[in-house]
Design a protein around this motif. Structure first.
Motif, PDB file in Angstrom:
ATOM      1  N   GLN A  51      66.098  67.460  38.967  1.00 49.13           N
ATOM      2  CA  GLN A  51      65.723  68.508  38.078  1.00 49.13           C
ATOM      3  C   GLN A  51      65.310  68.311  36.796  1.00 49.13           C
ATOM      4  O   GLN A  51      65.015  69.661  36.558  1.00 49.13           O
ATOM      5  N   TYR A  52      66.207  67.606  36.086  1.00 52.01           N
ATOM      6  CA  TYR A  52      66.236  66.992  34.898  1.00 52.01           C
ATOM      7  C   TYR A  52      65.079  66.150  34.560  1.00 52.01           C
ATOM      8  O   TYR A  52      64.249  65.525  33.493  1.00 52.01           O
ATOM      9  N   PHE A  77      75.365  64.915  33.141  1.00 51.20           N
ATOM     10  CA  PHE A  77      73.953  65.369  33.070  1.00 51.20           C
ATOM     11  C   PHE A  77      73.764  66.845  31.636  1.00 51.20           C
ATOM     12  O   PHE A  77      72.493  66.927  31.405  1.00 51.20           O
ATOM     13  N   LYS A  78      74.731  67.054  31.231  1.00 49.51           N
ATOM     14  CA  LYS A  78      74.463  67.759  29.856  1.00 49.51           C
ATOM     15  C   LYS A  78      73.784  66.741  29.272  1.00 49.51           C
ATOM     16  O   LYS A  78      73.559  67.071  27.898  1.00 49.51           O
ATOM     17  N   LYS A 114      66.409  65.100  26.997  1.00 50.10           N
ATOM     18  CA  LYS A 114      65.334  65.637  27.081  1.00 50.10           C
ATOM     19  C   LYS A 114      65.273  66.531  25.937  1.00 50.10           C
ATOM     20  O   LYS A 114      64.049  67.098  25.959  1.00 50.10           O
ATOM     21  N   HIS A 115      66.197  67.478  25.448  1.00 48.49           N
ATOM     22  CA  HIS A 115      65.967  68.479  25.240  1.00 48.49           C
ATOM     23  C   HIS A 115      65.151  67.866  23.865  1.00 48.49           C
ATOM     24  O   HIS A 115      64.444  68.826  23.087  1.00 48.49           O
ATOM     25  N   ARG A 138      70.335  65.239  40.590  1.00 49.45           N
ATOM     26  CA  ARG A 138      70.257  66.266  39.527  1.00 49.45           C
ATOM     27  C   ARG A 138      69.524  65.524  38.017  1.00 49.45           C
ATOM     28  O   ARG A 138      68.887  65.724  37.744  1.00 49.45           O
ATOM     29  N   CYS A 139      68.459  63.794  38.965  1.00 45.57           N
ATOM     30  CA  CYS A 139      67.965  64.264  37.881  1.00 45.57           C
ATOM     31  C   CYS A 139      66.359  64.342  37.534  1.00 45.57           C
ATOM     32  O   CYS A 139      65.857  64.346  37.226  1.00 45.57           O
ATOM     33  N   GLN A 171      70.582  66.223  29.757  1.00 49.87           N
ATOM     34  CA  GLN A 171      69.611  66.999  29.194  1.00 49.87           C
ATOM     35  C   GLN A 171      69.859  67.067  27.491  1.00 49.87           C
ATOM     36  O   GLN A 171      68.684  67.823  26.841  1.00 49.87           O
ATOM     37  N   HIS A 172      70.594  66.459  27.243  1.00 47.54           N
ATOM     38  CA  HIS A 172      70.712  66.916  25.466  1.00 47.54           C
ATOM     39  C   HIS A 172      69.235  66.243  25.448  1.00 47.54           C
ATOM     40  O   HIS A 172      68.304  66.331  23.921  1.00 47.54           O
ATOM     41  N   SER A 178      79.178  60.252  28.249  1.00 48.64           N
ATOM     42  CA  SER A 178      78.568  60.982  27.735  1.00 48.64           C
ATOM     43  C   SER A 178      78.571  61.222  26.531  1.00 48.64           C
ATOM     44  O   SER A 178      77.488  62.023  25.946  1.00 48.64           O
ATOM     45  N   ASP A 230      79.305  66.585  35.617  1.00 48.08           N
ATOM     46  CA  ASP A 230      77.779  67.421  34.784  1.00 48.08           C
ATOM     47  C   ASP A 230      78.464  67.349  33.910  1.00 48.08           C
ATOM     48  O   ASP A 230      76.960  67.873  33.301  1.00 48.08           O
TER      49      ASP A 230
END
Length: 301
Positions: free
Chosen positions: A272-273, A199-200, A206-207, A269-270, A203-204, A166, A196
């Motif tokens: 989901q994002y 995936f944060k 992807k953001h 989770r993947c 998600q970073h 992460s 978690d």
């Protein structure tokens, strides 16, 4: 032609191996339902129905009986960063180094393919921190540099390195400023963080508008199915050095349940994002890796 890790001699040149993997894969495309993907690397892409016909290369059509349009410099090429987890758990099994070798060979083939398509590629090697991060370029000399760095991954003496996936992914997200495809090779084993946190970090990425493919590198036979001989064994945690003596049969069922739970959680989770999560069994063929990349590349255009 489909090549597996067990069929590759460990002293094979990475550049030669990458060429063989890619050329074998491309040859296979002509004989499969996926032959629609671009196999004319240099300056062409497949013609899409409805486009202007002014840029169709009729000479290529005469040779291949397929419509390709010429690409020009102003067209945006793909930028791709390949990130490989080089922590201790990736050097399992110790005798064959299957997980890290699989990742290195797959990354070599992807780098070769990207350069041939005039796309830009960079390399990130990481464990608990980023150890190597190259620029993202499309020149042959740059890909030669990447081959050299990848050669070192399996040839250098290994140091005790843990994983901080992460932290590294957050740092990567901040360091690459142009929209890119980020391809990650990792077993996702990390005792210091929970899912978690992982995936944060994803998600970073992807953001920040990056596309992400996670190749979950595992020796499925032993790490997911826990298939070992039915006799007492000593298991060693490669990252902590902890040892445990037991008979695999005594915990096999419970282990499989936990391994499946972890795998399903990663997959869910993947999804989901909207991150591509791909099972990369080191006993499987490399074509699966190249096919996944080509599908992603096609969808990004």
């Amino acid at each position: 032609m489909s090549i597996k890790l067990s069929e590759i001699k460990q002293n094979t040149s990475l550049e030669l191996l990458a060429r063989q993997l890619v050329e074998g894969f491309i040859t296979g495309l002509h004989k499969s339902p996926y032959h629609g993907f671009s196999v004319e690397f240099a300056e062409h892409r497949l013609y899409n129905e409805g486009e202007s016909t002014r840029h169709i290369d009729w000479k290529v059509y005469a040779r291949t009986d397929r419509l390709f349009t010429k690409r020009y410099e102003e067209e945006t090429n793909l930028r791709c960063l390949i990130a490989i987890d080089t922590s201790q758990s990736m050097y399992y099994p110790v005798k064959s180094l299957s997980k890290i070798r699989f990742s290195v060979y797959a990354a070599s083939a992807l780098s070769y393919m990207l350069q041939k398509q005039r796309d830009a590629v960079g390399l990130c090697l990481f464990s608990d921190q980023i150890e190597t991060l190259t620029a993202v370029k499309s020149t042959p000399t740059h890909v030669d540099k990447i081959f050299g760095l990848l050669e070192q991954v399996t040839s250098q003496e290994r140091k005790e390195k843990k994983t901080r996936v992460s932290n590294v992914l957050h740092e990567i997200a901040e360091k690459i400023h142009k929209r890119s495809l980020v391809i990650i090779f990792s077993d996702m084993f990390d005792s210091e963080e929970n899912i978690d946190d992982l995936f944060k970090a994803l998600q970073h990425l992807k953001h920040n508008k990056h596309e992400v493919i996670v190749f979950h590198v595992m020796d499925n036979e032993t790490e997911l199915l826990f298939d070992f001989e039915d006799r007492p064994m000593e298991f060693v945690d490669l990252e902590t050095g902890d040892k445990l003596k037991l008979n695999p049969a005594d915990i096999k069922e419970r282990y499989r349940i936990e391994a499946e739970r972890f795998h399903k959680s990663l997959t869910m989770r993947c999804n989901q994002y909207k991150i591509d999560f791909v099972e990369a069994d080191v006993r499987g063929a490399f074509n699966h890796i190249l096919q996944t990349y080509l599908i992603k590349r096609t969808n990004m255009r």
